[in-house]
Write a protein that holds these residues in place. Structure first.
Motif: not given
Length: 452
Positions: A41-44, A39, A382, A331
């Motif tokens: 840092k931005d979660g992608t 992953r 979020k 996610a």
């Protein structure tokens, strides 16, 4: 003199040693820019491959900024909404059509669909002796483990198991897609008989029934099911069949396939991946959470009482103290998960038929409150919405399907996507997956045994 050692007596020491010598300083992951869990840092997700099988869209990325968007799920470029609308308007089952689409990359015409459906029906029966020797003689208390073992055992019944030509792999994939429901149904019957002292029912699959109908037929002692029950299970199978190459089990298929190993080893590995509670077992966590809420919230219709208990869950003061409202958030998806929306619509129909509208209302209330409470309690911006796991467990409960079958049903569906990804890797992959790990321990000197 022979020393007799008790493993259990040694484990306390071994455990301390293993934990001490496998703990890595978390700051080092930041220092070396390690993409933990693949992953960013931005979660992608870290881009590790290309696919034409499935696409998951949940947000718009513009100059590094993520803007929430309604979720889209595409199978071979076709929106899941259009696929579902297509077969439901024509009053037919859709899972077989989806299997064809995922495997071969295009929609079948009427003749090809009938041919493929018949092909699956003709290959549902397990090889001679398989049920007795591989399932009944070695029952398992966990059906996913039983399924993985059955897949590996199928290697021994295959006259050409190691040939990874596309022609042979397709033959194996069609057989596995056809046989997964039977392996699961019989694995469940063996568990119910040998671990729960229930009667043993081994119903032979019927060639004229769909995948969804056959599964309900085989797991129920009286073989009975309603049309709406079969339609809803078929929809669940369609919605779980594929979810892009980046989900854990599909990625497992790519990784293991890249080694050049056989189909059975690949699918067994994917089955092991799906078993995990962070992947295929998520809807079971939702069901356990709902039961906990029902036991601790006296009036489900009292919004304030329900809200207060959800806050306790988020604050790690209730349920499993994880701070998670299971089934809320994803996610990739942000504003909505199309699978959850589609399943919710059909679930409302079955709730009326089963007189379970009151409990369905509890799910609706949690869906309404949870996103706002999540933002307020977690102090993040979020955007979250219910994912497919939020409603799938409730659907299976309404279908009177035992909870231990929830994840295996996921596997019955996802085998279609796994097989498609295996073929794609064999055709277009070419390189064995070999990501890098950096050793951060440094050198040590070897110390002779007498000096330790």
């Amino acid at each position: 003199m022979t020393l007799k050692m008790d493993l259990q007596a040694c484990l306390d020491y071994y455990c301390q040693l293993a934990e001490k010598n496998n703990t890595i300083d978390p700051d080092l992951y930041e220092k070396y820019n390690v993409k933990r869990g693949l992953r960013n840092k931005d979660g992608t997700g870290v881009l590790v491959g290309l696919t034409e099988i499935g696409e998951v869209h949940g947000y718009i990325l513009d100059e590094g900024e993520r803007t929430p968007d309604h979720g889209r799920l595409l199978y071979r470029g076709i929106d899941i909404w259009d696929i579902v609308r297509g077969f439901q308007q024509e009053g037919r089952f859709g899972f077989e059509e989806v299997c064809y689409l995922l495997l071969f990359g295009e929609l079948p015409d009427k003749k090809r669909l009938e041919e493929f459906t018949h092909l699956l029906a003709e290959h549902r029966s397990l090889p001679d002796g398989f049920v007795e020797d591989m399932i009944l003689k070695a029952p398992s208390n966990d059906i996913m483990n039983k399924l993985a073992r059955s897949v590996l055992a199928a290697y021994s019944y295959d006259p050409n198991p190691d040939d990874i030509s596309i022609r042979n792999v397709l033959r194996q994939c069609i057989e596995l897609i056809a046989r997964f429901p039977i392996m699961v149904a019989y694995g469940y019957q063996a568990k119910a008989h040998y671990y729960e002292n229930k009667s043993l029912y081994i119903h032979l699959p019927k060639t004229e029934l769909s995948t969804a109908e056959n599964f309900l037929y085989m797991i129920r002692p009286d073989n009975q099911y309603t049309s709406l029950e079969a339609e809803l299970l078929d929809l669940a199978l369609v919605l779980h069949a594929e979810h892009g190459g980046g989900n854990n089990s599909a990625f497992t298929v790519h990784v293991v396939s890249s080694t050049g190993t056989d189909t059975y080893s690949v699918i067994a590995a994917a089955t092991g991946s799906l078993k995990g509670p962070k992947h295929g077992g998520a809807n079971i966590k939702v069901m356990k959470m709902i039961e906990d809420i029902k036991n601790n919230v006296k009036d489900w219709h009292d919004e304030e009482e329900l809200r207060n208990y959800l806050i306790k869950i988020l604050r790690k003061e209730a349920f499993d103290r994880s701070g998670l409202i299971y089934g809320i958030g994803h996610a990739v998806y942000t504003l909505s998960d199309p699978r959850a929306v589609l399943l919710k619509q059909k679930a409302a129909e079955l709730a009326r038929e089963k007189d379970m509208e009151d409990e369905f209302g509890l799910y609706l209330a949690i869906e309404k409150m949870a996103p706002e409470l999540f933002v307020a309690e977690k102090k993040v911006d979020k955007v979250v919405a219910p994912n497919v796991d939020f409603y799938s467990g409730f659907v299976y409960k309404m279908l009177n399907i035992p909870i231990e079958l929830y994840t295996p049903i996921f596997a019955i569906s996802r085998i279609a996507g796994w097989c498609a990804h295996r073929i794609e890797e064999l055709v277009s992959g070419g390189k064995i997956f070999r990501p890098a790990y950096k050793n951060v321990l440094g050198k040590k000197s070897y110390i002779p045994l007498e000096q330790r």
